[in-house]
Scaffold this active site. Structure first.
Site, PDB file in Angstrom:
ATOM      1  N   GLY A  15     -39.230  53.115  40.013  1.00  0.00           N
ATOM      2  CA  GLY A  15     -40.302  54.029  40.404  1.00  0.00           C
ATOM      3  C   GLY A  15     -40.777  53.809  41.822  1.00  0.00           C
ATOM      4  O   GLY A  15     -41.237  52.727  42.183  1.00  0.00           O
ATOM      5  N   GLY A  17     -43.326  55.375  43.271  1.00  0.00           N
ATOM      6  CA  GLY A  17     -44.656  55.988  43.387  1.00  0.00           C
ATOM      7  C   GLY A  17     -45.596  55.040  44.121  1.00  0.00           C
ATOM      8  O   GLY A  17     -45.148  54.162  44.879  1.00  0.00           O
ATOM      9  N   PHE A  18     -46.888  55.196  43.890  1.00  0.00           N
ATOM     10  CA  PHE A  18     -47.865  54.378  44.611  1.00  0.00           C
ATOM     11  C   PHE A  18     -47.657  52.880  44.365  1.00  0.00           C
ATOM     12  O   PHE A  18     -47.704  52.076  45.288  1.00  0.00           O
ATOM     13  CB  PHE A  18     -49.282  54.763  44.187  1.00  0.00           C
ATOM     14  N   GLY A  19     -47.435  52.510  43.100  1.00  0.00           N
ATOM     15  CA  GLY A  19     -47.280  51.095  42.761  1.00  0.00           C
ATOM     16  C   GLY A  19     -45.987  50.528  43.315  1.00  0.00           C
ATOM     17  O   GLY A  19     -45.984  49.488  43.991  1.00  0.00           O
ATOM     18  N   GLU A 174     -60.025  70.722  41.133  1.00  0.00           N
ATOM     19  CA  GLU A 174     -59.498  71.028  42.468  1.00  0.00           C
ATOM     20  C   GLU A 174     -58.652  72.299  42.448  1.00  0.00           C
ATOM     21  O   GLU A 174     -58.750  73.135  43.359  1.00  0.00           O
ATOM     22  CB  GLU A 174     -58.726  69.814  43.008  1.00  0.00           C
ATOM     23  N   ASP A 306     -49.959  53.255  36.585  1.00  0.00           N
ATOM     24  CA  ASP A 306     -50.321  54.052  35.408  1.00  0.00           C
ATOM     25  C   ASP A 306     -49.684  53.537  34.117  1.00  0.00           C
ATOM     26  O   ASP A 306     -50.260  53.655  33.038  1.00  0.00           O
ATOM     27  CB  ASP A 306     -49.827  55.503  35.578  1.00  0.00           C
ATOM     28  N   ALA A 323     -54.570  56.237  41.719  1.00  0.00           N
ATOM     29  CA  ALA A 323     -53.681  55.588  42.684  1.00  0.00           C
ATOM     30  C   ALA A 323     -54.072  54.135  43.009  1.00  0.00           C
ATOM     31  O   ALA A 323     -53.194  53.273  43.157  1.00  0.00           O
ATOM     32  CB  ALA A 323     -53.647  56.425  43.966  1.00  0.00           C
ATOM     33  N   GLN A 324     -55.374  53.850  43.127  1.00  0.00           N
ATOM     34  CA  GLN A 324     -55.770  52.528  43.615  1.00  0.00           C
ATOM     35  C   GLN A 324     -55.304  51.348  42.749  1.00  0.00           C
ATOM     36  O   GLN A 324     -54.810  50.357  43.291  1.00  0.00           O
ATOM     37  CB  GLN A 324     -57.292  52.477  43.843  1.00  0.00           C
TER      38      GLN A 324
HETATM   39  C1  LIG Z   1     -51.957  66.482  40.039  1.00  0.00           C
HETATM   40  C2  LIG Z   1     -52.426  65.063  40.171  1.00  0.00           C
HETATM   41  C3  LIG Z   1     -53.543  64.778  40.952  1.00  0.00           C
HETATM   42  C4  LIG Z   1     -53.977  63.469  41.083  1.00  0.00           C
HETATM   43  N1  LIG Z   1     -55.067  63.222  41.878  1.00  0.00           N
HETATM   44  C5  LIG Z   1     -55.455  61.952  42.089  1.00  0.00           C
HETATM   45  C6  LIG Z   1     -56.516  61.660  42.985  1.00  0.00           C
HETATM   46  O1  LIG Z   1     -57.123  62.552  43.572  1.00  0.00           O
HETATM   47  N2  LIG Z   1     -56.835  60.346  43.191  1.00  0.00           N
HETATM   48  C7  LIG Z   1     -56.161  59.345  42.567  1.00  0.00           C
HETATM   49  O2  LIG Z   1     -56.456  58.168  42.827  1.00  0.00           O
HETATM   50  N3  LIG Z   1     -55.179  59.587  41.708  1.00  0.00           N
HETATM   51  C8  LIG Z   1     -54.796  60.868  41.436  1.00  0.00           C
HETATM   52  N4  LIG Z   1     -53.770  61.126  40.586  1.00  0.00           N
HETATM   53  C9  LIG Z   1     -53.175  60.012  39.836  1.00  0.00           C
HETATM   54  C10 LIG Z   1     -52.219  59.208  40.699  1.00  0.00           C
HETATM   55  O3  LIG Z   1     -51.313  60.070  41.346  1.00  0.00           O
HETATM   56  C11 LIG Z   1     -51.478  58.210  39.812  1.00  0.00           C
HETATM   57  O4  LIG Z   1     -52.434  57.375  39.195  1.00  0.00           O
HETATM   58  C12 LIG Z   1     -50.520  57.373  40.630  1.00  0.00           C
HETATM   59  O5  LIG Z   1     -49.501  58.196  41.139  1.00  0.00           O
HETATM   60  C13 LIG Z   1     -49.926  56.264  39.787  1.00  0.00           C
HETATM   61  O6  LIG Z   1     -49.015  55.553  40.554  1.00  0.00           O
HETATM   62  P1  LIG Z   1     -47.734  54.897  39.866  1.00  0.00           P
HETATM   63  O7  LIG Z   1     -47.027  54.141  40.927  1.00  0.00           O
HETATM   64  O8  LIG Z   1     -48.130  54.187  38.637  1.00  0.00           O
HETATM   65  O9  LIG Z   1     -46.854  56.151  39.397  1.00  0.00           O
HETATM   66  P2  LIG Z   1     -46.322  57.402  40.215  1.00  0.00           P
HETATM   67  O10 LIG Z   1     -46.951  57.500  41.537  1.00  0.00           O
HETATM   68  O11 LIG Z   1     -46.408  58.542  39.278  1.00  0.00           O
HETATM   69  O12 LIG Z   1     -44.792  57.050  40.438  1.00  0.00           O
HETATM   70  C14 LIG Z   1     -43.870  56.926  39.389  1.00  0.00           C
HETATM   71  C15 LIG Z   1     -42.479  57.092  39.971  1.00  0.00           C
HETATM   72  O13 LIG Z   1     -41.550  56.704  38.959  1.00  0.00           O
HETATM   73  C16 LIG Z   1     -40.470  57.609  38.941  1.00  0.00           C
HETATM   74  N5  LIG Z   1     -39.901  57.567  37.594  1.00  0.00           N
HETATM   75  C17 LIG Z   1     -40.532  57.810  36.418  1.00  0.00           C
HETATM   76  N6  LIG Z   1     -39.713  57.624  35.379  1.00  0.00           N
HETATM   77  C18 LIG Z   1     -38.521  57.252  35.914  1.00  0.00           C
HETATM   78  C19 LIG Z   1     -37.263  56.913  35.337  1.00  0.00           C
HETATM   79  N7  LIG Z   1     -37.059  56.893  34.013  1.00  0.00           N
HETATM   80  N8  LIG Z   1     -36.249  56.599  36.167  1.00  0.00           N
HETATM   81  C20 LIG Z   1     -36.422  56.612  37.524  1.00  0.00           C
HETATM   82  N9  LIG Z   1     -37.597  56.904  38.105  1.00  0.00           N
HETATM   83  C21 LIG Z   1     -38.638  57.219  37.315  1.00  0.00           C
HETATM   84  C22 LIG Z   1     -41.091  58.940  39.319  1.00  0.00           C
HETATM   85  O14 LIG Z   1     -40.119  59.817  39.849  1.00  0.00           O
HETATM   86  C23 LIG Z   1     -42.141  58.532  40.335  1.00  0.00           C
HETATM   87  O15 LIG Z   1     -41.645  58.576  41.649  1.00  0.00           O
HETATM   88  C24 LIG Z   1     -53.307  62.432  40.417  1.00  0.00           C
HETATM   89  C25 LIG Z   1     -52.188  62.717  39.632  1.00  0.00           C
HETATM   90  C26 LIG Z   1     -51.740  64.019  39.522  1.00  0.00           C
HETATM   91  C27 LIG Z   1     -50.535  64.326  38.687  1.00  0.00           C
END
Ligand SMILES: Cc1cc2nc3c(=O)[nH]c(=O)nc-3n(C[C@H](O)[C@H](O)[C@H](O)COP(=O)(O)OP(=O)(O)OC[C@H]3O[C@@H](n4cnc5c(N)ncnc54)[C@H](O)[C@@H]3O)c2cc1C
Length: 431
Positions: A15, A17-19, A174, A306, A323-324
């Site tokens: 992944g 994403g943010f983490g 939003e 998440d 995100a944080q």
């Molecule tokens: C529409 C929307 C608005 C939001 N607004 C806010 C906001 O205003 N403020 C805020 O703080 N948070 C907001 N969030 C929440 C925030 O985006 C998440 O909490 C944050 O992205 C979590 O980070 P993460 O690294 O856990 O996962 P993510 O950022 O979701 O990253 C997960 C990554 O894993 C990859 N992945 C998943 N499963 C697989 C797999 N099986 N194989 C390979 N890759 C995989 C995905 O492609 C993705 O790139 C919002 C979320 C959404 C959907």
């Protein structure tokens, strides 16, 4: 996967994403080989997806190539791959392009949309977790406006101009605010054939206030800003079904004929098959982790963001899925991985809550900090600054800032393009 075997211990991160990105950045110049796997080749800044859906920003302003993020680390490798299974005995991650072994595994897969078992919503609604989905929604909104300009059937026209959003969390608020801005500023100028008063935006929320995770003051402010924009809010209301373009709720007198029904009422963890039973908290689909982000039952498998459920003082249901926590856990885990190599004791994660915010329309927002809660134009400036700050990539910041300034001065949404029609193609892209 063609990843060289070296003397360095291998950290596989699932992944980008943010983490995952935060962890990878903090592992730069550290004695690890980093392998990042993601089913997409870019990082998505999800908080601004709603701006893509409502024609405020182009998708490439909120997405960033993962390879570019990793380029400073000569021991980092990226593979665009969807992970399907983890073999914890052999320490192998299985993907659609092959397998990769790990010394340390970090699951940072985030979350996916939760339909709470409602099949009619899952099959017929539209939602927004990814860039392709945000583009689908953008096309759908614009295609409905286009069709409404010529359709003669009054009932169909009504359905085309009804926008129903389920879930008044930050995303629902939003989105509704942004669609209301389109009605207020864009429709009168560019769609002379549509009377803006015929467009209705309904926001449905099961709780008794909008933005339930925020303070009561911010909820009340956000509700007022939305109502000033003409959004019709229905509190204490649950969606029962969405079939034949009719949204039915628990209130028999409240149903909507709508071509656009947006589901933003919840998320659940994007877990991967293969780990021991106790690793997963099934109800939330999140991995049980200890204070060091180690997944229950494992010493070398971690989960962050998440997907991680860390119960701690002040967070009996885990950290909020925003995100944080993901960013901070990524940074903290980098330190702990280094401590593991140095045979030092691991340090527990301590979440620093920097506050919550949401924007409503072009110059209103609400901000909850630890002791101060405020709303209005100043909150909107804070919201803009924070989002620009956290956007990945200098180019994206400049382009986004330019777009926002342009839209603010011109009351316009420049990205009103139906590049890939949604209705004709009936595209659905998975989370
Ligand atoms: C529409 C929307 C608005 C939001 N607004 C806010 C906001 O205003 N403020 C805020 O703080 N948070 C907001 N969030 C929440 C925030 O985006 C998440 O909490 C944050 O992205 C979590 O980070 P993460 O690294 O856990 O996962 P993510 O950022 O979701 O990253 C997960 C990554 O894993 C990859 N992945 C998943 N499963 C697989 C797999 N099986 N194989 C390979 N890759 C995989 C995905 O492609 C993705 O790139 C919002 C979320 C959404 C959907």
């Amino acid at each position: 996967m063609n990843i060289p075997v070296t003397d360095l211990p291998r950290v596989v991160i699932i992944g980008g994403g943010f983490g995952g990105v935060s962890l990878a950045r903090h592992l730069e110049k550290k004695p690890f080989q980093v392998v990042m796997l993601d089913k997409r080749n870019y990082h998505t800044f999800q908080p601004l997806l709603y701006q893509v859906s409502t024609s405020g920003l182009e998708p490439d302003s909120i997405a960033y190539p993962i390879r570019k993020i990793l380029k400073k680390n000569k021991d980092a490798y990226f593979r665009m791959a969807e992970v399907s299974h983890i073999d914890d005995k052999q320490q192998i991650v299985e993907t659609n392009i092959g397998e990769v072994t790990y010394d340390y595994l970090v699951i940072a897969t985030g979350s996916k949309t939760n339909f709470f078992g409602n099949k009619s919503v899952e099959e017929n609604a539209i939602w927004m977790k990814t860039v392709p989905q945000a583009l689908n929604l953008r096309s759908l909104i614009l295609e409905n406006f286009e069709e409404a300009t010529f359709t003669k059937d009054p009932e169909r026209r009504k359905a085309l101009l009804n926008f129903v959003v389920a879930g008044a969390g930050p995303t629902g608020v939003e989105l509704s605010g942004a669609i209301a801005e389109l009605r207020k500023h864009v429709i009168p100028k560019d769609y002379q054939d549509i009377n803006p008063e015929d467009i209705h935006i309904h926001l449905i929320e099961g709780m008794d206030r909008v933005l339930p995770p925020m303070s009561e003051k911010s909820s009340a402010n956000a509700q007022k800003y939305l109502e000033d924009l003409g959004v019709e809010i229905h509190l204490n209301t649950f969606v029962k079904s969405y079939d034949d373009k009719i949204v039915k709720t628990n209130n028999e007198e409240l149903s909507f004929h709508a071509e656009t029904f947006i589901w933003s009422a919840g998320v659940t963890g994007a877990a991967i098959e293969g780990l021991k039973g106790e690793a997963l908290m099934e109800k939330a689909n999140r991995y049980n982790v200890n204070a060091f982000n180690q997944v229950e039952g494992y010493e070398n498998i971690f989960a962050i963001g998440d997907i991680a459920l860390m119960i701690s003082e002040g967070f009996p249901k885990g950290h909020p899925m925003v995100a944080q926590p993901a960013i901070q856990q990524g940074e903290h885990l980098a330190k702990n991985l280094l401590r593991t190599l140095n045979k030092q004791k691991l340090l527990p994660f301590d979440y620093f809550d920097k506050g919550t915010m949401a924007t409503v329309g072009r110059n209103k927002a609400v901000v909850d900090l630890d002791k101060i809660k405020f709303g209005g134009a100043f909150a909107w400036l804070v919201w803009m600054f924070v989002h620009l700050w956290f956007l990945v990539g200098f180019r994206n910041r400049i382009v986004t800032f330019f777009n926002w300034t342009y839209s603010y001065i011109n009351y316009d949404r420049a990205a009103r393009l139906i590049v890939r029609p949604f209705k004709a193609a009936k595209l659905k892209s998975p989370d």
